[in-house]
Design an enzyme around this catalytic site. Structure first.
Site, PDB file in Angstrom:
ATOM      1  N   GLU A   1       0.819  -1.218   0.000  1.00  0.00           N
ATOM      2  CA  GLU A   1       0.000   0.000   0.000  1.00  0.00           C
ATOM      3  C   GLU A   1       0.853   1.269   0.000  1.00  0.00           C
ATOM      4  O   GLU A   1       0.514   2.267  -0.620  1.00  0.00           O
ATOM      5  CB  GLU A   1      -0.930  -0.017   1.232  1.00  0.00           C
TER       6      GLU A   1
ATOM      7  N   GLY B   1      12.985  14.940   5.828  1.00  0.00           N
ATOM      8  CA  GLY B   1      12.922  13.492   5.606  1.00  0.00           C
ATOM      9  C   GLY B   1      12.030  13.079   4.447  1.00  0.00           C
ATOM     10  O   GLY B   1      11.667  11.909   4.328  1.00  0.00           O
TER      11      GLY B   1
ATOM     12  N   GLY C   1       7.151  10.572   4.626  1.00  0.00           N
ATOM     13  CA  GLY C   1       7.307  10.825   6.062  1.00  0.00           C
ATOM     14  C   GLY C   1       7.409   9.529   6.839  1.00  0.00           C
ATOM     15  O   GLY C   1       6.880   8.498   6.430  1.00  0.00           O
TER      16      GLY C   1
ATOM     17  N   LYS D   1       6.314   5.278  -9.530  1.00  0.00           N
ATOM     18  CA  LYS D   1       4.942   5.179  -9.024  1.00  0.00           C
ATOM     19  C   LYS D   1       3.933   5.046 -10.163  1.00  0.00           C
ATOM     20  O   LYS D   1       2.978   4.275 -10.069  1.00  0.00           O
ATOM     21  CB  LYS D   1       4.634   6.383  -8.133  1.00  0.00           C
TER      22      LYS D   1
HETATM   23  N1  HSE Z   1      10.909  10.758  -1.760  1.00  0.00           N
HETATM   24  C1  HSE Z   1       9.532  10.414  -1.854  1.00  0.00           C
HETATM   25  C2  HSE Z   1       8.729  11.693  -1.955  1.00  0.00           C
HETATM   26  C3  HSE Z   1       9.167   9.613  -0.652  1.00  0.00           C
HETATM   27  O1  HSE Z   1       9.287  12.770  -1.795  1.00  0.00           O
HETATM   28  O2  HSE Z   1       7.531  11.614  -2.227  1.00  0.00           O
HETATM   29  C4  HSE Z   1       7.892   8.858  -0.787  1.00  0.00           C
HETATM   30  O3  HSE Z   1       7.909   7.942  -1.844  1.00  0.00           O
END
Ligand code: HSE
Length: 344
Positions: free
Chosen positions: A151, A208, A324, A226
């Protein structure tokens, strides 16, 4: 069934999930009948520890916070690498949270494949394996009568695949389009306020959101991964990352952002896929200048959003965190609850 968890990787997301597991132990038992213990952790940098009777997670988290190696844990077996942890421990649920490599999928692809072949359930936020082989891995899980939950690979804990599997089931999805990278959306939002690209990127790293190598974010690789996964799950498109045109945000200047603002528009890094007007399948990632009336234009900071264009409901947009520590860790909790519903 008692879930005996083996962590492969214990970085930000792994620790975020471990904290949630610890804090919600009673709730998980009372509300969902979930019993678990963490039996093993193996991390490339932090070392490894295995105790078939369970580890004290609070202690492990404290140790990691103090910069100690897992090998310093007072008891248990030390020195098992990722594959040994998958194969040789009494774990029945592998949490794969090592770093992502969208291009090769490795080393996570081997971890996930091995675990499924060994008849172990897998939950993972790692985009690498599903980018390379989401359908194969789903089939492998089915053949071995185990669960593969992912998920969190798109929109972190904000529901996407569960939304598709349950709530949107029965619709025909024509297109999916959205903001699927938090780092770039954060940078574009700060730049609109006048912050420089470099400062905004640094801030996104501090918070982060960014990948270990932020090129993955700003050059659009993360969004590309994605959209490949979404394309292959929703449209059975059999896409590889090489098939998708990709552009990041590194060519967008403060001037571009300002002139878009003057036109009543906003730059966003958009990933999209589906059927175009000729009925042909397409997928792409690139910056788009959206009118402020577009719901995606109003999504700011590290927030993500996905619009599904469906036959029965028209446009359905889900907006929520896409990155996060706890937000991504939470996606593993959704997978665990689902695993328990299906296999518990
Ligand atoms: N580095 C990715 C972002 C983390 O900034 O969306 C989540 O996949």
């Amino acid at each position: 069934m008692e879930w005996k968890i083996g962590f492969i990787g214990f970085g930000t997301v792994g620790q975020g999930f471990a904290e949630i597991l610890l804090e919600k132990k009673e709730m998980l038992k009372e509300m969902f009948g979930i019993n678990y213990k963490v039996v093993a952790i193996s991390d490339m940098l932090k070392g490894s520890v295995y105790n078939p009777d369970g580890l004290d997670i609070k202690k492990v988290l404290e140790m990691v916070k103090e910069g100690k190696k897992l090998d310093e844990y007072p008891d248990g077996v030390k020195g098992l690498d990722a594959l040994a942890t998958i194969r040789e421990t009494n774990s029945n649920l592998i949490v794969e949270v090592t770093y992502t490599d969208v291009k090769t999928g490795e080393p996570a692809l081997t971890h996930v494949r091995t675990a499924l072949q060994e008849g172990k359930n897998v939950i993972s936020t790692n985009k690498g394996p599903p980018v390379k082989a989401v359908k194969d891995l789903m089939k492998l899980a089915e053949e071995n009568n185990v669960f593969y939950g992912f998920e969190g690979v798109v929109l972190a804990g904000t529901p996407v695949f569960n939304l598709l599997e349950y709530c949107l089931a029965g619709n025909t999805i024509r297109e999916v389009k959205g903001i699927v990278n938090g780092t770039t959306n954060y940078i574009l939002t700060r730049m609109e306020e006048g912050m420089s690209y470099d400062d905004a990127l640094r801030k996104a790293q501090e918070l982060g959101y960014a990948e270990a190598d932020p090129t993955g974010d700003v050059e659009g690789w993360d969004a590309l991964g994605k959209i490949v996964i979404l394309s292959n799950v929703i449209f059975d498109a059999n896409l590889r990352w090489e098939d998708v045109p990709r552009e990041g945000i590194t060519n967008i200047t403060l001037e571009d952002i300002k002139s878009a603002k003057d036109e009543g528009k906003r730059w966003k890094l958009i990933a999209s896929a589906g059927l175009n007007e000729d009925g042909k399948f397409y997928a792409k990632v690139g910056p788009e200048k959206l009118p402020l009336s577009d719901p995606l234009a109003g999504v700011s900071d590290a927030t993500n959003a996905l619009t599904f264009i469906t036959d029965e409901l028209g446009s359905v947009t889900i907006v929520g965190p896409g990155a996060g520590r706890r937000e991504t860790g939470f996606s593993l909790l959704i997978d665990l609850i689902n695993l328990n519903r299906k296999m518990g």
